[in-house]
Scaffold this motif. Structure first.
Motif, PDB file in Angstrom:
ATOM      1  N   GLN C  48       0.826  -1.218   0.000  1.00 28.74           N
ATOM      2  CA  GLN C  48       0.000   0.000   0.000  1.00 28.74           C
ATOM      3  C   GLN C  48       0.856   1.263   0.000  1.00 28.74           C
ATOM      4  N   THR C  50       3.255   1.894  -1.969  1.00 32.01           N
ATOM      5  CA  THR C  50       3.769   2.198  -3.309  1.00 32.01           C
ATOM      6  C   THR C  50       3.448   3.653  -3.651  1.00 32.01           C
ATOM      7  N   ILE C  52       3.049   5.641  -6.232  1.00 33.01           N
ATOM      8  CA  ILE C  52       2.052   6.107  -7.196  1.00 33.01           C
ATOM      9  C   ILE C  52       0.637   5.859  -6.674  1.00 33.01           C
ATOM     10  N   ARG C  53       0.503   4.872  -5.812  1.00 29.84           N
ATOM     11  CA  ARG C  53      -0.816   4.601  -5.254  1.00 29.84           C
ATOM     12  C   ARG C  53      -1.275   5.750  -4.354  1.00 29.84           C
ATOM     13  N   GLU C  91      -5.666   9.243   3.873  1.00 31.03           N
ATOM     14  CA  GLU C  91      -4.970  10.243   4.684  1.00 31.03           C
ATOM     15  C   GLU C  91      -3.601   9.772   5.181  1.00 31.03           C
ATOM     16  N   ALA C 126      -5.991  18.555   2.682  1.00 25.55           N
ATOM     17  CA  ALA C 126      -6.064  19.551   3.754  1.00 25.55           C
ATOM     18  C   ALA C 126      -7.325  20.393   3.608  1.00 25.55           C
ATOM     19  N   ALA C 127      -7.626  20.785   2.375  1.00 25.59           N
ATOM     20  CA  ALA C 127      -8.803  21.630   2.166  1.00 25.59           C
ATOM     21  C   ALA C 127     -10.080  20.890   2.524  1.00 25.59           C
ATOM     22  N   GLY C 129     -10.268  18.874   4.959  1.00 32.64           N
ATOM     23  CA  GLY C 129     -10.238  18.572   6.393  1.00 32.64           C
ATOM     24  C   GLY C 129      -9.648  17.220   6.713  1.00 32.64           C
ATOM     25  N   HIS C 130      -8.733  16.728   5.862  1.00 29.79           N
ATOM     26  CA  HIS C 130      -8.177  15.404   6.107  1.00 29.79           C
ATOM     27  C   HIS C 130      -6.687  15.434   6.408  1.00 29.79           C
ATOM     28  N   GLU C 133      -3.635  15.540  12.711  1.00 31.54           N
ATOM     29  CA  GLU C 133      -3.711  16.450  13.851  1.00 31.54           C
ATOM     30  C   GLU C 133      -2.405  17.186  14.108  1.00 31.54           C
ATOM     31  N   ILE C 136      -1.812  19.907  11.704  1.00 31.73           N
ATOM     32  CA  ILE C 136      -2.777  20.991  11.873  1.00 31.73           C
ATOM     33  C   ILE C 136      -2.334  21.881  13.026  1.00 31.73           C
ATOM     34  N   ILE C 226       1.681  20.713   5.171  1.00 30.09           N
ATOM     35  CA  ILE C 226       0.286  20.250   5.280  1.00 30.09           C
ATOM     36  C   ILE C 226      -0.392  20.339   3.929  1.00 30.09           C
TER      37      ILE C 226
END
Lengths: 363, 143, 420, 219
Positions: C48, C50, C52-53, C91, C126-127, C129-130, C133, C136, C226
């Motif tokens: 997972q 990788t 490009i993924r 995320e 980020a936009a 909301g992901h 913490e 942020i 971020i």
């Protein structure tokens, strides 16, 4: 000559020696690509075979096929077979004419119903009621159907009768069709070629008399004679394998006898015995004479693109297609790209300023 | 044995110029003849090769024939057209060539056997000959 | 979680896609070679990670919004539109397991700059909301307090006083018309205050005209890590304002790698105008002084030294020769780790990963890559030029029980200068 | 449809259709990419975009030693089948004749038997690549239907071409016809699958190199 004689009897009556017969059987075995060990079997079977009655019908044709068999410059072993068969009716060759000739045909059909062999050369025009070729007031189609009805088997000699040939070539003004397009209920052996190799015509008859109906390929051709392509038996094949090609008819490669693929040779898609059987008593064949194979024993050979453009190349004007495609692509690309660009600009415009208060999911 | 360089042969391709690439069938063919000859000596099994069934570049057949050469026996047969049977310089390896009435070759075989069948007297012909001889004697009251 | 946030994120992804991204995503053949270039994959073996993924959300938006066939297949229901859940799922891939080191961008056979795309993907994340913490919090502190670590001016002033006393020299602050405005990272103020002293000593010896600014001393940019350009621009603007106010010829980026990236390469693009001053990395300044013969070495380091290339300075920043010139000036036994230079392996803490506590365990796990690089040369000491790398390297060395001292390049230079 | 008619169709209308779709598709794809545009870089340049871009276009073909060590199989198998495809597509004389018809220029081909051997090697490499794709966890995760489709339409012309050259099984016309048809399938799908990397790779490498080159960074 009595009708129910065996071939052996006929031959002996004519003073043909057994050795001459063996010689004929040998060349026929060779033609059928049978091992020489089969020669005695052919000889024994053929000798006992009944002398067949044959009707030869010629329709839309150039007489090339008949010429091929009856070349008058020599008497050949192949003549033998025509000496023993009873060629009772041949449009082009028969001495008598008019109603008398037609009467003979009707008589043969009557006397030998279900036993005679029907040989056809030429295609059959069916457009406008078949008016483009008639004999004694009958259309070719009528004659064919009438004669075929009682035949034991049909041999379609030449590409015209086998596949329609040149008369059928685009735009086919007479609505020419092949024998097999019209006759569905009789065994039909196609012996295509423009013309067919004469030995092959007799070979097919011998094969028919010896072994019965031969094994046919998907195009109705006897596999014994048409089982291999010109390409596979071509003496120039090693040049093809080595990538040595003549680029024109008078370049170094042409003089050195290199492969004629680039000059449009249809050898790879043409199934015939020319490359080994050759023409004019094994003298040569087109490729040996320096000309690419036209593919004359294949359906629609006349319409299969230029004789002189290579098999791998497209038949249409691809340069033009490329220009249209590029122009079309540019237009469509500009339109699509314009829409995408506008979409992106809209996204930029719709930008909502992100502040630190927006970062928390809870906010 | 120098097959490719056999003197006296001038292999050509197409319109007579030298053939750069032979079909490569020559050497295998000679091997086939050798194996056939061995088998014939061991078991008496006969073998025939139809030269028309083998793709050959112009000149290659000449090379083959030059390699086989000509032996002690040469027979001309008057059939429908001439036929020529020669024993090559390898005994029991025969070359049978059939010509038509125009003296063009219509068939060519290499046979490995004691004697090609076409040379042998044919019983059917002999029977006809016997009949004719009897008839001849009868007609002339020579009994 | 509001739908409005997702829409804002989705729009942000749409905004980010440009011709390079379209070319990259059109070219990917799914060969998997980027995985082998990524320490998150090599050290975990988990597919997972990788690279490009990790840009899959961006790819989906590109395909569905900016390709004719993608739009068509979306309309026909053949491809699934991006959802907020997808962003939630991605995320950790976008933030926790990518240091934006750009090593994958170097090996991709079709030439995809994957790090470039992950940086852009973060804008959307980020936009919407992901963002994690940790990042942020750091970003909020950077904006409200002036530094991601919450360092305020008095803390810096205390360090300045301390340093002035220790070395008996004057550290210029808010001096107008100098050649250089020297920036710092808050880690250099809090964790490695020696840096300020080193700069002061070197510049004193080389007679460099420089100053610090009391209004803008923090060079790091959480906005970039971020992935919020709006915030990043705000942070860059502070430096621009200070530089313009002090009328300096150039701004010096501190050792910190991503700070250099932020001011030198992204800065002008973030604030939307060309700078009226140059931006240089401290190593570039030092190497220039060296070339001019303005650095006099008193004694040379005899220990076997090796150098860790910070990604944003070396591979992504183009400062590769300067650190080597400088180390060779002061050290007799400098050895290169395998794959050093433009293909160097990331320490594992860049791109905001070190600020993201959630990624701590993973970050330490990937340090095994650095360990094996170090094991190959077995140095007496490790030099680097990024305070973020240094913090993580120290942690990693401790975690893996490796007793290798860690040096800042600038400090090493300073320590070997003659006092005259 | 007889095999002669089939061959005529694939050499005629079908080829035209496939060529049109491929070329128009490539142009559209190119424009989709280029019209997305790119912001002017306001940072002071340290190097040249052009030099970096051009360098990366060719330089990215050669992996560095350590990458080669890590991704050896992918690189070797990938190179083998790409070089193989190049040889088979561009150096087989019957193919060169097609390009001659299209562009009006031709070049020397390789002996057909060498191309034949190359085809076998290429097919083997592609099979190995498929096995790798199915077995390797990363590749398995990355792969979607389109990847397997692209693989299929790439190997099909090789297989049909090999069969046609060696004349296995069917008639000469059918074999050549099937080969051309499989190429046409490839042509049609070419712009709309990852196969498009064959031309977009130039853009991708250029952008990567240009971004790096602008910063004076090696790439």
């Amino acid at each position: 000559m009595k009708k129910d004689q065996t071939i052996g009897e006929v031959l002996r009556e004519r003073g043909i020696s057994r050795r001459s017969f063996l010689k004929f059987c040998a060349s026929t075995a060779s033609l059928m690509a049978l091992p020489p060990s089969m020669i005695p079997v052919i000889a024994a079977t053929l000798e006992k075979a009944r002398r067949p009655s044959v009707i030869w019908l010629s329709f839309q044709e150039c007489t090339g096929c008949t010429e091929s068999i009856t070349r008058s410059d020599s008497s050949t072993l192949e003549d033998l077979i025509f000496n023993v068969i009873s060629l009772d009716y041949h449009h082009t060759l028969q001495a008598c004419a008019g109603h008398f000739a037609e009467h003979i045909r009707e008589q043969v059909i009557k006397d030998n119903a279900g036993k005679y062999i029907l040989i056809v050369d030429g295609s059959i025009p069916v457009k406008d009621g078949g008016v483009y070729s008639t004999i004694a007031g009958m259309s070719n189609e009528q004659i064919l159907k009438e004669t075929a009805a009682h035949a034991a088997a049909i041999v379609a000699v030449g590409t015209c009768s086998a596949y329609g040939g040149i008369p059928k070539a685009d735009p086919n003004p007479t609505g020419a069709v092949s024998v097999s397009d019209l006759i569905k209920d009789k065994p039909i052996v196609n012996v295509p070629g423009c013309p067919p190799i004469p030995n092959v015509i007799t070979g097919v008859l011998v094969q028919f008399l010896t072994f019965g109906l031969p094994e046919l390929d998907a195009l109705g051709r006897p596999k014994a004679f048409y089982g291999q392509s010109i390409h596979d038996r071509c003496y120039r094949r090693p040049f093809y394998d080595k990538g040595l090609f003549a680029d024109s008819f008078d370049d170094e490669g042409a003089r050195k006898g290199w492969c004629l693929y680039k000059l449009g040779c249809k050898g790879p898609t043409t199934y015939n015995a020319c490359a080994t059987e050759k023409w004019n008593f094994g003298t040569s064949f087109p490729i040996q004479a320096g000309h690419p194979c036209l593919g004359c024993s294949e359906p629609d050979f006349w319409d299969a693109g230029s004789f002189y453009s290579a098999l791998s190349t497209p038949t249409e004007n691809i340069g033009k297609t490329a220009i249209y495609a590029t122009a079309g692509g540019l237009l469509a690309g500009a339109a699509i790209g314009g829409v995408l660009r506008a979409r992106k600009q809209a996204a930029v415009k719709a930008h909502q300023r992100v502040t630190i208060d927006d970062l928390d999911k809870e906010s | 044995m120098t097959v490719h360089g056999t003197p006296g042969t001038s292999p050509g391709c197409g319109s007579g110029s030298p053939c750069e690439i032979p079909t490569g069938n020559l050497i295998p063919l000679l091997h086939e003849i050798r194996h056939a000859l061995e088998r014939w000596l061991d078991s008496g099994e006969e073998h025939a090769i139809d030269l028309r069934g083998i793709p050959m570049a112009p000149g290659e057949e000449d090379q083959l024939l030059a390699t086989l050469g000509e032996g002690e026996l040469h027979a001309d047969l008057s059939l429908t057209g001439k036929s020529v049977v020669i024993e090559t310089r390898f005994p029991a390896v025969w070359l049978v060539t059939h010509y038509n009435t125009d003296e063009r070759i219509v068939g060519r075989y290499i046979e490995v056997c004691e004697m090609p069948a076409i040379l042998k007297s044919q019983t059917e012909d002999a029977r006809a000959g016997l009949e004719y001889l009897g008839k001849l004697l009868n007609e002339n009251n020579l009994q | 979680m509001s739908g409005a946030a997702f829409a804002r994120g989705y729009n942000a992804l749409k905004e980010q896609i440009d011709a390079p991204i379209a070319a990259f995503l059109s070219s990917c053949v799914h060969c998997g070679m980027c995985a082998e270039a990524c320490l998150f994959f090599t050290e975990t073996g988990d597919p997972q990670y990788t690279p490009i993924r990790k840009v899959e959300p961006l790819r989906r938006v590109w395909e569905q919004e900016y390709t004719f066939w993608g739009k068509l297949s979306k309309a026909l229901g053949l491809s699934k539109p991006l959802t907020d859940q997808d962003l939630t799922d991605w995320e950790t891939l976008v933030y926790d397991s990518c240091t934006l080191c750009g090593r994958c961008s170097m090996v991709c056979p079709v030439g995809n700059d994957i790090a470039y795309m992950i940086r852009k993907t973060r804008e959307g994340m980020a936009a919407a909301g992901h963002a994690p913490e940790g990042l942020i919090g750091a970003t909020q502190r950077a904006i409200t307090i002036g530094s991601p670590m919450g360092v305020k001016l008095p803390a810096l002033q205390a360090q300045i006083r301390h340093t002035e006393k220790e070395f008996d020299l004057k550290i210029p602050v808010d001096v107008e018309g100098t050649d250089y405005l020297c920036m710092l990272s808050s880690m250099e103020i809090m964790n490695f205050p020696e840096y300020i002293g080193s700069i002061a000593r070197i510049f004193k010896q080389a007679d460099v005209s420089w100053t610090l600014s009391s209004e803008a001393f923090e060079a790091t940019n959480s906005g970039i890590q971020i992935g919020v350009s709006d915030i990043a621009a705000q942070l860059v603007q502070r430096i621009v304002d200070a530089a313009e106010k002090l009328k300096v010829k150039a701004v010096i980026s501190p050792e910190c790698g991503h700070a250099y990236m932020a001011i030198r390469w992204e800065g002008p693009n973030l604030v939307g105008k060309r700078f009226g001053f140059k931006v240089v990395h401290i190593l570039e300044v030092l190497d220039e002084l060296r070339a001019q013969g303005r650095l006099k070495v008193a004694d040379r380091e005899t220990r076997k030294l090796t150098y860790h290339d910070p990604c944003q300075i070396g591979r992504r920043g183009g400062v590769l020769e300067q650190p080597r010139n400088l180390i060779n000036m002061v050290a007799e036994n400098f050895v290169e780790m395998p794959e050093a230079g433009k293909m160097n392996w990331c320490c594992g803490a860049g791109g905001g990963v070190s600020t993201n506590e959630r990624a701590d365990a993973l970050r330490l796990k990937t340090f095994a890559r650095k360990k094996s690089q170090l094991d190959a040369v077995n140095p007496d000491a490790l030099v680097s030029a990024c305070s973020n790398c240094r913090i993580h390297l120290e942690e990693g060395l401790e975690e893996y029980h490796m007793d290798i001292p860690l040096l800042s390049l600038t400090e090493t230079i300073a320590d070997h200068l003659s006092d005259t | 449809m007889t095999d002669a008619e089939f061959l005529l169709w694939v050499r005629g209308p079908a080829f035209n259709i496939a060529l049109f779709i491929m070329l128009a598709g490539i142009v559209v794809r190119f424009m989709e990419i280029l019209l997305m545009g790119r912001k002017t870089n306001l940072a002071e340049a340290r190097g040249s975009e052009m030099a970096g871009g051009l360098n990366t276009i060719w330089r990215r073909t050669l992996p560095d030693a350590d990458t080669f060590r890590r991704s050896g199989f992918t690189i070797i198998a990938g190179n083998v089948f790409h070089i193989g495809l190049f040889v088979v597509i561009f150096l087989f004389v019957p193919h060169i004749l097609v390009f001659e018809r299209l562009f009006g220029v031709s070049w020397a081909g390789l002996p057909s038997n060498i191309v034949d051997a190359t085809t076998v090697v290429t097919i083997v490499a592609l099979l190995a690549v498929l096995v790798h794709r199915v077995k390797d966890p990363v590749l398995r995760m990355l792969s979607n239907f389109s990847d397997y489709l692209a693989w299929l339409v790439t190997i099909l012309p090789l297989i049909t071409g090999w069969l046609a050259f060696n004349r296995v099984g069917l008639s000469g016309s059918t074999l050549i016809g099937l080969h051309i048809l499989s190429v046409e399938l490839l042509m049609v799908l070419f712009p709309f699958t990852k196969l498009s990397h064959a031309f977009t790779l130039v853009l991708a490498r250029w952008y990567n190199g240009a971004i790096a080159g602008y910063k004076g960074v090696q790439s």
